[in-house]
Write a protein that holds these residues in place. Structure first.
Motif, PDB file in Angstrom:
ATOM      1  N   ILE A 110     -30.313  23.047  98.567  1.00 43.38           N
ATOM      2  CA  ILE A 110     -29.994  22.237  97.380  1.00 43.38           C
ATOM      3  C   ILE A 110     -30.385  20.787  97.655  1.00 43.38           C
ATOM      4  O   ILE A 110     -29.915  20.188  98.627  1.00 43.38           O
ATOM      5  CB  ILE A 110     -28.494  22.324  97.033  1.00 43.38           C
ATOM      6  N   ASP A 111     -31.272  20.253  96.842  1.00 44.28           N
ATOM      7  CA  ASP A 111     -31.596  18.819  96.874  1.00 44.28           C
ATOM      8  C   ASP A 111     -31.037  18.244  95.573  1.00 44.28           C
ATOM      9  O   ASP A 111     -31.672  18.358  94.516  1.00 44.28           O
ATOM     10  CB  ASP A 111     -33.117  18.592  96.902  1.00 44.28           C
ATOM     11  N   ALA A 136     -36.067  21.820  98.823  1.00 46.36           N
ATOM     12  CA  ALA A 136     -35.846  22.946  97.910  1.00 46.36           C
ATOM     13  C   ALA A 136     -37.033  23.157  96.974  1.00 46.36           C
ATOM     14  O   ALA A 136     -36.937  23.907  96.014  1.00 46.36           O
ATOM     15  CB  ALA A 136     -34.564  22.717  97.110  1.00 46.36           C
ATOM     16  N   VAL A 171     -40.526  24.665  95.764  1.00 42.02           N
ATOM     17  CA  VAL A 171     -41.526  25.714  95.966  1.00 42.02           C
ATOM     18  C   VAL A 171     -42.735  25.360  95.116  1.00 42.02           C
ATOM     19  O   VAL A 171     -42.644  25.332  93.888  1.00 42.02           O
ATOM     20  CB  VAL A 171     -40.997  27.107  95.558  1.00 42.02           C
ATOM     21  N   LEU A 203     -26.585  29.004  84.368  1.00 40.91           N
ATOM     22  CA  LEU A 203     -27.830  29.775  84.445  1.00 40.91           C
ATOM     23  C   LEU A 203     -28.294  29.956  85.888  1.00 40.91           C
ATOM     24  O   LEU A 203     -29.203  30.736  86.163  1.00 40.91           O
ATOM     25  CB  LEU A 203     -28.933  29.093  83.623  1.00 40.91           C
ATOM     26  N   LEU A 209     -32.994  20.117  92.501  1.00 44.44           N
ATOM     27  CA  LEU A 209     -33.821  21.257  92.934  1.00 44.44           C
ATOM     28  C   LEU A 209     -32.993  22.169  93.826  1.00 44.44           C
ATOM     29  O   LEU A 209     -32.319  21.700  94.746  1.00 44.44           O
ATOM     30  CB  LEU A 209     -35.025  20.778  93.741  1.00 44.44           C
ATOM     31  N   ARG A 210     -33.093  23.473  93.561  1.00 41.33           N
ATOM     32  CA  ARG A 210     -32.354  24.451  94.371  1.00 41.33           C
ATOM     33  C   ARG A 210     -33.270  25.627  94.690  1.00 41.33           C
ATOM     34  O   ARG A 210     -34.085  26.014  93.853  1.00 41.33           O
ATOM     35  CB  ARG A 210     -31.120  24.939  93.610  1.00 41.33           C
ATOM     36  N   LEU A 211     -33.138  26.155  95.853  1.00 39.74           N
ATOM     37  CA  LEU A 211     -34.053  27.220  96.297  1.00 39.74           C
ATOM     38  C   LEU A 211     -33.272  28.392  96.876  1.00 39.74           C
ATOM     39  O   LEU A 211     -32.270  28.206  97.567  1.00 39.74           O
ATOM     40  CB  LEU A 211     -35.010  26.641  97.349  1.00 39.74           C
ATOM     41  N   ARG A 257     -34.738  11.342  90.597  1.00 42.37           N
ATOM     42  CA  ARG A 257     -35.025  12.615  91.265  1.00 42.37           C
ATOM     43  C   ARG A 257     -34.339  13.746  90.525  1.00 42.37           C
ATOM     44  O   ARG A 257     -33.167  13.633  90.156  1.00 42.37           O
ATOM     45  CB  ARG A 257     -34.547  12.575  92.719  1.00 42.37           C
ATOM     46  N   GLY A 266     -43.163  30.448  90.887  1.00 40.91           N
ATOM     47  CA  GLY A 266     -42.508  29.906  92.078  1.00 40.91           C
ATOM     48  C   GLY A 266     -41.418  28.901  91.760  1.00 40.91           C
ATOM     49  O   GLY A 266     -40.514  28.685  92.554  1.00 40.91           O
ATOM     50  N   VAL A 293     -37.948  31.049  95.543  1.00 39.16           N
ATOM     51  CA  VAL A 293     -38.061  30.572  94.159  1.00 39.16           C
ATOM     52  C   VAL A 293     -37.237  29.297  94.053  1.00 39.16           C
ATOM     53  O   VAL A 293     -36.147  29.203  94.622  1.00 39.16           O
ATOM     54  CB  VAL A 293     -37.542  31.624  93.154  1.00 39.16           C
ATOM     55  N   SER A 294     -37.778  28.322  93.340  1.00 39.01           N
ATOM     56  CA  SER A 294     -37.120  27.035  93.185  1.00 39.01           C
ATOM     57  C   SER A 294     -36.653  26.882  91.741  1.00 39.01           C
ATOM     58  O   SER A 294     -37.349  27.297  90.809  1.00 39.01           O
ATOM     59  CB  SER A 294     -38.139  25.958  93.558  1.00 39.01           C
ATOM     60  N   TYR A 295     -35.454  26.318  91.584  1.00 40.21           N
ATOM     61  CA  TYR A 295     -34.841  26.127  90.262  1.00 40.21           C
ATOM     62  C   TYR A 295     -34.626  24.633  90.057  1.00 40.21           C
ATOM     63  O   TYR A 295     -33.950  23.994  90.862  1.00 40.21           O
ATOM     64  CB  TYR A 295     -33.501  26.859  90.186  1.00 40.21           C
ATOM     65  N   GLN A 296     -35.197  24.091  88.993  1.00 36.04           N
ATOM     66  CA  GLN A 296     -35.113  22.646  88.765  1.00 36.04           C
ATOM     67  C   GLN A 296     -34.285  22.360  87.526  1.00 36.04           C
ATOM     68  O   GLN A 296     -34.618  22.826  86.432  1.00 36.04           O
ATOM     69  CB  GLN A 296     -36.533  22.089  88.611  1.00 36.04           C
ATOM     70  N   ASP A 297     -33.210  21.584  87.712  1.00 35.43           N
ATOM     71  CA  ASP A 297     -32.373  21.130  86.590  1.00 35.43           C
ATOM     72  C   ASP A 297     -31.778  22.268  85.769  1.00 35.43           C
ATOM     73  O   ASP A 297     -31.552  22.106  84.567  1.00 35.43           O
ATOM     74  CB  ASP A 297     -33.181  20.184  85.671  1.00 35.43           C
ATOM     75  N   LEU A 298     -31.498  23.406  86.392  1.00 36.90           N
ATOM     76  CA  LEU A 298     -30.868  24.492  85.642  1.00 36.90           C
ATOM     77  C   LEU A 298     -29.381  24.192  85.438  1.00 36.90           C
ATOM     78  O   LEU A 298     -28.706  23.773  86.377  1.00 36.90           O
ATOM     79  CB  LEU A 298     -31.024  25.840  86.374  1.00 36.90           C
ATOM     80  N   PRO A 299     -28.876  24.427  84.218  1.00 37.12           N
ATOM     81  CA  PRO A 299     -27.426  24.307  84.011  1.00 37.12           C
ATOM     82  C   PRO A 299     -26.704  25.271  84.947  1.00 37.12           C
ATOM     83  O   PRO A 299     -27.228  26.339  85.284  1.00 37.12           O
ATOM     84  CB  PRO A 299     -27.243  24.729  82.549  1.00 37.12           C
ATOM     85  N   ILE A 349     -38.906  27.400  88.447  1.00 37.63           N
ATOM     86  CA  ILE A 349     -38.433  27.469  87.059  1.00 37.63           C
ATOM     87  C   ILE A 349     -37.718  26.157  86.768  1.00 37.63           C
ATOM     88  O   ILE A 349     -36.849  25.746  87.540  1.00 37.63           O
ATOM     89  CB  ILE A 349     -37.447  28.643  86.882  1.00 37.63           C
ATOM     90  N   LEU A 350     -38.106  25.489  85.690  1.00 41.13           N
ATOM     91  CA  LEU A 350     -37.465  24.203  85.428  1.00 41.13           C
ATOM     92  C   LEU A 350     -37.036  24.096  83.982  1.00 41.13           C
ATOM     93  O   LEU A 350     -37.611  24.730  83.102  1.00 41.13           O
ATOM     94  CB  LEU A 350     -38.387  23.060  85.811  1.00 41.13           C
ATOM     95  N   VAL A 351     -36.012  23.299  83.753  1.00 43.12           N
ATOM     96  CA  VAL A 351     -35.366  23.213  82.441  1.00 43.12           C
ATOM     97  C   VAL A 351     -35.520  21.827  81.840  1.00 43.12           C
ATOM     98  O   VAL A 351     -35.310  20.810  82.530  1.00 43.12           O
ATOM     99  CB  VAL A 351     -33.874  23.596  82.581  1.00 43.12           C
TER     100      VAL A 351
END
Lengths: 525, 525
Positions: B127-128, A462, A464, B501, B142-144, B139, A446, B492-498, A448-450
């Motif tokens: 987008i947060d 945002a 999940v 990516l 975070l993006r969803l 903080r 749910g 799906v949430s994306y945390q700190d992705l460049p 994905i983090l970097v």
């Protein structure tokens, strides 16, 4: 405020008569006063009946009324003062700093949902106006809004006695949606639950809402909780806990004459994937940071990083050496309950005796309910041979899976069950490999983090906190963050209703000033 | 275009070898060529494997590519020409006008989802942004976005051989979401299914998509369909049909190692509530209009108005007299299949022999597979005594429930199971009574409509064709209209992705120009 050992059924408070339970201090081994009594079948029925009676009134309170109610709960929780933190420390073994932070998160979460209400987007308002001239058939007037699904049963979690318990994320999102809540206190923190329950009960009264908007029951075994899920007035269930517990509730919910959804957040080992560039650049540093995350709060997080995947090499060796050294120094941490401690010890024991698993390091030993951290390793080919190595060991234990190459790493990820999070450690030189892996990760997790770990779960828009089964029972949802409200809403369509019979949110003159989709196009007021 | 009696597995076409089935013309009693063969377990596996292989590529096609693909399907269906309508008439017994209209609806539905894609709202982008300065903890970013859930199994309905079958609403919304589809043809219209399936297969090829995006299988019994729902590659199921059929698929889906959602639209008797003002003003007119709606398409609509509720009085008598007169003149209509006809005849027989039910009128008799319309009545107190009177009789039969007063009418509605629609006939003088009843109706149905009948289901943005169990298996969803896409999406949430990516939809520079929520506030490009 004093604790009375009472459940709260609507506006009343009384001691349950079905068995008894007490708080337990895992740091001292002492039972705590007062004693609580489990709810009888009649208590459960009454709470659910009151919730059903309150439903139509509560769900049609205005956005502003409901927002203020959530804010009143937040303030009432703060008004309990330090007693709440002290009691919660005793019942959970968690330190003051963590619980003060968690209280802040709980209050912030309630206030976030007040904002979500005022925004109005959760209603998903849509208007397709009539087209009387359309050929061959005139088009009717259609309008849509979301309404609350009905009374919700909330099962508090042991590991977040404030943020995911009586007035935690499930309760906040259900109340925001317009659903009355019947909360089942986790038996590990009855006093904390009573404190918080009374804060909610008082907010119901202060805001002039029907008493059935909130009830809190205790359970000396499993019967009251099971009766709650089976009650015909309950329309949905929020649960955070073990896979076994979640699956038991799902079975009850699906066997009802009218099946209902259970949103269960259950089990996750949260893979950490270390890419070669990152390992080469800072393998040892990542190793130390990993152990800090693994042992945080004695590892008692749903998002605890329990599995590390990487391709063999010097970088991985450096990671493992640093991680093992750090883990050896990790003090044993008090676990939430004797039951959780026992399950953890069994899980670690099984790993340490596993023929294909090597013990890399163990942490310091401690008192009777303290968990000794553990770090283990295996190879990808061995991991792939035994699905049992995927089982969650809830606590500060991690398993490093050494992969021969990227293909093998991919095979391991393909075999993993659904997860809450995947953490990737990478450098710019890794981006190509990461890009190849992202689609697979999206299917499995749910979030994905970097270059971090999943243990911090930000409560925002945002976020999940969900994922494919068995991470949760419904991977289309999140239990943390503003999107959690959607679990407790369903759409209703109104065709050709006269203006004065329409909900205010759907009237032509838009008296509430909300965003709406007009023929599919979003129109802001 | 000629029919070959072949299933379509990815880009291939072949005759199934597991038993055989044929189309049947219910108006002539003739079996139709060609013969079709049922899919074997291997065929099902192959279709699902191809779907899984296509998934990551297909779900990441651009919005514009996917929109054009849906439009290509629509055009290919039109390009089949009149052969499609002629074959569909023969297989369903439905008249040309109805099927030409249904073809238009099918094509319009595909084009609607193309519009929904271009709007981008279905992605629910959020987008947060990071707050590195936040205390006590920085903080994260975070993006969803929503992604497709995975390959979807679609079970065509018998009563909408175009609009809710191979390229109907379930398929259109699943393909729009980014899910490959494995369709199971309804055995009542295999030829229609092959025609439409080839139109989709051609669009896949013309658009250069992976072949696994679409497959079409036939089933000579239930085995292939059951294997489809059990296949580990399938992530969700769309179904329209009987309660028994839907519940059987749900059971399979829930028993899988990884349970999956089944969106089943199953059973509804669609109450019509006649208010006193409306009855006094135009009871007889409503009676005639009711029969026109009841007998439309031989009553073979999910939204057929099978139950009428009203308070005793002269107005109700006038309604009943007019309805009974009109029904006596109603010609028998050809039903879709011998099985549906037999079930209808049994249902009507049971009503006509029921001790507490009075036969008001029967329609004209007809040929072997033609349904004779029926109108029956009972009292509210008798209705409340026998839950069997709520069972759906699929066809042109209605039951009038005479209520002593508004309280009794309310009791009947409280006892009703979940429904797709409720139709209210009212005048201004009825608004107060209606207002009292609306909250109850909102709890029971997915669509409330005024001074009409639910049989027309507009395909728009504000349509809900859904409702609490057993109308559907998931009352939080709709199977008709643009909101149907949500069934096949998960966040799906994306945390700190460049940036490089991140999915394009979530990049800082918003290259796709889509609406997004920034810290919870909607920002339009």
């Amino acid at each position: 405020m004093a604790l009375h050992g009472e459940m709260l059924v609507g506006s009343s408070a009384r001691r349950g008569t079905s068995g008894s339970l007490r708080g337990f201090d895992p740091s001292t081994g002492e039972k705590l006063d007062p004693a609580y009594g489990g709810a009888t079948a009649q208590d459960v029925q009454e709470a659910c009946r009151l919730a059903a009676e309150a439903f139509d009134t509560y769900r049609e309170t205005s956005i502003e009324e409901r927002a203020r109610f959530l804010e009143a709960i937040a303030q009432n929780i703060l008004d309990i003062g330090d007693e709440l933190v002290v009691r919660c420390m005793a019942e959970s073994g968690l330190p003051r700093g963590r619980l003060e932070g968690e209280r802040g998160r709980t209050v912030g979460q309630l206030r976030l949902f007040a904002e979500v209400l005022r925004d109005g987007g959760f209603l998903d308002l849509r208007i397709d106006p009539a087209q009387p001239e359309r050929k061959p058939l005139a088009r009717v007037d259609l309008r849509l809004r979301n309404i609350a699904v009905g009374p919700v049963a909330v099962f508090g979690a042991s590991n977040f006695p404030l943020a995911f318990s009586v007035a935690g994320g499930d309760t906040a999102s259900a109340l925001a949606a317009g659903c009355p809540v019947v909360a089942k206190a986790h038996s590990a923190h009855p006093g904390t639950s009573e404190f918080v329950g009374r804060a909610v009960q008082k907010a119901v009264a202060d805001c002039g809402l029907p008493e059935g908007v909130f009830s809190l029951i205790f359970d000396s075994g499993y019967e009251a909780g099971q009766a709650l899920v089976a009650d015909p007035h309950i329309a949905a269930v929020g649960f955070t806990g073990s896979r076994r517990g979640g699956m038991a509730l799902i079975k009850i919910a699906q066997s009802r004459p009218e099946p209902i959804p259970v949103y269960a957040e259950m089990s996750s080992i949260n893979p950490v994937v270390l890419f070669p560039g990152a390992l080469a650049a800072r393998g040892a540093d990542i190793g130390k940071a990993f152990i800090a995350s693994l042992t945080l709060g004695s590892g008692q997080f749903c998002t605890n990083p329990g599995l590390v995947l990487a391709v063999e090499g010097k970088g991985l060796d450096a990671f493992v050496d640093a991680a093992a050294s750090a883990l050896q120094e990790a003090p044993a941490g008090t676990m939430l309950t004797p039951g959780i401690h026992a399950a953890y010890s069994e899980g670690v024991e099984a790993l340490s005796k596993h023929a294909r698993v090597k013990t890399l390091a163990r942490g310091l030993t401690g008192g009777p309910y303290q968990g000794q951290a553990g770090l283990f390793s295996t190879t990808a080919s061995d991991f792939l041979k035994d699905p049992a190595l995927q089982a969650e060991v809830f606590g500060a234990t991690g398993l490093v899976v050494r992969c021969a190459d990227e293909t093998e790493l991919r095979q391991v990820l393909e075999k993993l069950e659904g997860q809450l999070t995947a953490a990737l450690h990478l450098e710019a030189s890794d981006h190509e490999s990461v890009r190849r892996l992202l689609p697979l990760l999206e299917r499995r997790v749910g979030r994905i983090l970097v270059n971090g770990f999943g243990t911090g779960v930000e409560v925002g828009h945002a976020m999940v906190h969900g994922g494919p089964f068995p991470a949760t029972s419904d991977g289309r949802t999140t239990s943390v963050g503003s999107l959690a409200i959607r679990r407790f809403l369903r759409p209703v369509s109104y065709q050709d209703l006269p203006q004065d019979l329409l909900p205010a949110s759907l009237r032509d003159d838009n008296p509430l000033g909300l965003s709406r989709r007009l023929d599919g196009k979003l129109v802001q007021p």
